[in-house]
Design a protein around this motif. Sequence first.
Motif, short mmCIF file in Angstrom:
data_model
loop_
_atom_site.label_atom_id
_atom_site.label_comp_id
_atom_site.label_asym_id
_atom_site.label_seq_id
_atom_site.Cartn_x
_atom_site.Cartn_y
_atom_site.Cartn_z
N GLU A 82 -7.08 -14.30 71.49
CA GLU A 82 -7.94 -13.20 71.92
C GLU A 82 -8.61 -12.50 70.74
OE1 GLU A 82 -6.86 -10.71 75.55
OE2 GLU A 82 -4.92 -11.54 74.97
N ASN A 83 -8.04 -12.61 69.56
CA ASN A 83 -8.64 -12.02 68.37
C ASN A 83 -9.59 -12.98 67.65
OD1 ASN A 83 -7.74 -9.13 67.54
ND2 ASN A 83 -5.89 -10.07 68.40
N GLY A 84 -9.82 -14.15 68.26
CA GLY A 84 -10.83 -15.06 67.74
C GLY A 84 -10.36 -16.06 66.71
N TYR A 85 -9.05 -16.16 66.51
CA TYR A 85 -8.53 -17.12 65.54
C TYR A 85 -8.32 -18.48 66.20
CZ TYR A 85 -7.64 -13.04 62.65
OH TYR A 85 -7.79 -11.90 61.91
N LYS A 86 -8.34 -19.53 65.39
CA LYS A 86 -8.17 -20.89 65.91
C LYS A 86 -6.72 -21.34 65.82
CE LYS A 86 -12.74 -22.96 65.62
NZ LYS A 86 -13.48 -24.18 65.24
N LEU A 87 -6.34 -22.11 66.82
CA LEU A 87 -4.97 -22.57 66.95
C LEU A 87 -4.99 -24.08 67.20
CD1 LEU A 87 -2.42 -20.65 69.20
CD2 LEU A 87 -2.29 -23.09 68.82
N LYS A 88 -4.45 -24.83 66.26
CA LYS A 88 -4.45 -26.29 66.33
C LYS A 88 -3.26 -26.79 67.14
CE LYS A 88 -6.37 -30.19 64.87
NZ LYS A 88 -7.75 -30.55 65.20
N VAL A 89 -3.50 -27.79 67.97
CA VAL A 89 -2.45 -28.32 68.84
C VAL A 89 -2.31 -29.83 68.64
CG1 VAL A 89 -1.70 -28.61 71.24
CG2 VAL A 89 -2.95 -26.54 70.56
N ILE A 90 -1.07 -30.30 68.53
CA ILE A 90 -0.83 -31.74 68.50
C ILE A 90 -0.13 -32.12 69.81
CG2 ILE A 90 -0.69 -31.85 65.99
CD1 ILE A 90 2.38 -32.16 66.30
N LYS A 91 -0.42 -33.32 70.28
CA LYS A 91 0.21 -33.82 71.49
C LYS A 91 1.28 -34.83 71.11
CE LYS A 91 -3.94 -33.13 74.32
NZ LYS A 91 -4.96 -33.76 75.20
N VAL A 92 2.48 -34.65 71.66
CA VAL A 92 3.60 -35.51 71.31
C VAL A 92 4.32 -35.94 72.59
CG1 VAL A 92 3.93 -34.36 69.09
CG2 VAL A 92 5.22 -33.57 71.07
N GLU A 93 5.10 -36.97 72.48
CA GLU A 93 5.99 -37.40 73.57
C GLU A 93 7.38 -36.87 73.23
OE1 GLU A 93 5.29 -38.92 76.40
OE2 GLU A 93 3.14 -39.12 75.94
N HIS A 94 7.80 -35.86 73.96
CA HIS A 94 9.08 -35.25 73.64
C HIS A 94 9.78 -34.83 74.93
CE1 HIS A 94 12.16 -32.99 71.56
NE2 HIS A 94 11.82 -31.86 72.14
N GLU A 95 11.03 -35.20 75.04
CA GLU A 95 11.83 -34.81 76.20
C GLU A 95 12.31 -33.38 75.97
OE1 GLU A 95 13.45 -35.90 79.97
OE2 GLU A 95 12.15 -37.03 78.62
N ALA A 96 11.52 -32.42 76.48
CA ALA A 96 11.81 -31.01 76.22
C ALA A 96 13.05 -30.55 76.97
CB ALA A 96 10.61 -30.16 76.62
N HIS A 97 13.97 -29.92 76.25
CA HIS A 97 15.19 -29.41 76.85
C HIS A 97 15.44 -28.00 76.36
CE1 HIS A 97 16.35 -33.21 78.74
NE2 HIS A 97 15.94 -33.80 77.64
N GLY A 98 14.54 -27.09 76.68
CA GLY A 98 14.71 -25.70 76.29
C GLY A 98 15.80 -25.03 77.12
N VAL A 99 16.47 -24.05 76.52
CA VAL A 99 17.50 -23.29 77.21
C VAL A 99 16.95 -21.89 77.45
CG1 VAL A 99 19.85 -22.37 77.10
CG2 VAL A 99 19.34 -24.64 76.15
N ASP A 100 16.49 -21.63 78.66
CA ASP A 100 15.90 -20.34 79.02
C ASP A 100 16.87 -19.45 79.78
OD1 ASP A 100 13.15 -20.75 78.01
OD2 ASP A 100 13.10 -22.34 79.51
N VAL A 101 17.69 -20.07 80.62
CA VAL A 101 18.65 -19.33 81.46
C VAL A 101 20.00 -20.04 81.38
CG1 VAL A 101 16.88 -18.43 83.03
CG2 VAL A 101 17.91 -20.67 83.49
N PRO A 102 21.10 -19.36 81.73
CA PRO A 102 22.43 -19.97 81.62
C PRO A 102 22.55 -21.33 82.29
CG PRO A 102 22.65 -17.63 82.02
CD PRO A 102 21.18 -17.93 82.14
N GLU A 103 21.85 -21.52 83.40
CA GLU A 103 21.96 -22.79 84.13
C GLU A 103 21.45 -23.98 83.32
OE1 GLU A 103 22.25 -19.41 86.61
OE2 GLU A 103 20.53 -20.00 85.38
N ASP A 104 20.61 -23.71 82.31
CA ASP A 104 20.06 -24.80 81.50
C ASP A 104 21.10 -25.42 80.58
OD1 ASP A 104 17.52 -24.53 82.58
OD2 ASP A 104 16.86 -23.10 81.06
N VAL A 105 22.17 -24.69 80.27
CA VAL A 105 23.20 -25.22 79.36
C VAL A 105 23.85 -26.46 79.95
CG1 VAL A 105 25.39 -24.74 78.21
CG2 VAL A 105 23.62 -22.96 78.33
N GLU A 106 24.22 -26.37 81.22
CA GLU A 106 24.85 -27.53 81.87
C GLU A 106 23.90 -28.72 81.90
OE1 GLU A 106 26.78 -28.81 86.20
OE2 GLU A 106 26.32 -26.71 85.77
#
Length: 293
Positions: A257-281
């Motif tokens: 929103e402030n006009g800066y550029k943000l570079k993105v790379i695309k990868v193949e990754h099995e994402a396993h983020g832990v956001d809530v307690p249920e994600d641990v199991e």
Amino acid sequence: MCSSSSSQSSSTKTWVVHGLVLGAAAAAAIGAHAYFFLRRSRKFRARVIGIIPARFASSRFEGKPLVEILGKPMIQRTYERAKLASMLDQVVVATDDNKIAECCRGFGADVIMTSESCRNGAERCSEALQKLTKKYDVVVNIQGDEPLIDPEIIDGIVKALQSAPDAVFSTAVTPLKPEDAFDPNRVKCVVDNLGYAIYFSRGLIPYNKSGKVNPDFPYMLHLGIQSYDAEFLKIYPDLQPTPLQLEEDLEQLKVLENGYKLKVIKVEHEAHGVDVPEDVEKIERYMREKNLS
């Protein structure tokens, strides 16, 4: 305070823009184009530090960094994965919590104590950066809730930022699973043809007229890792919160929103983020299936 005033007040901190000496807030207000002008004149961004921001208090999962995943605290698993990245000269944990600090020192990590007022990981990284004795050109914000992050992705976003002098930020995306399409904890991203971010959202983007997931569209999931130009990260806290950032609760949107550029790379990754307690199991089950210790 967690903003750059933690090490010195913004009134005493100065920046040189086109020959003018400005306060930090004024420098932030100058905008993206002036910053890009300065960025192009600087040397190659070679020195890289990885910072893992960690806080105990969390509305969704209090004490998350210390939760055990197959016998190890999650913050330790994240740290050990980050240490395998070849592009990082140093890895530290930035926290406001003594329990997290004690745990991290126990398995050999360097720890930087930061204030409780940090509003997000970027601000915690900014404060930690300014408390370090060594100088760095690139800061990698490694989310502590991605304990299986691939070290090659860390290296990839560093190289992406180094090769894009007009960008101040880089991150990674991976194909989105259909079952995660409407999960607000799974952040989506759209990218232009040159590899720069257009937008991030907790909702499904793009969103078609049918309101359903299009099985033929390559939706992208944002991975919780990002790198910043170190000089930009110093002024990041002085940029005022923006409407889209506040509405989506996504710190990347303040950059866009402030006009800066943000570079993105695309990868193949099995994402396993832990956001809530249920994600641990879920992640423990996945690790057992893949024989990951």
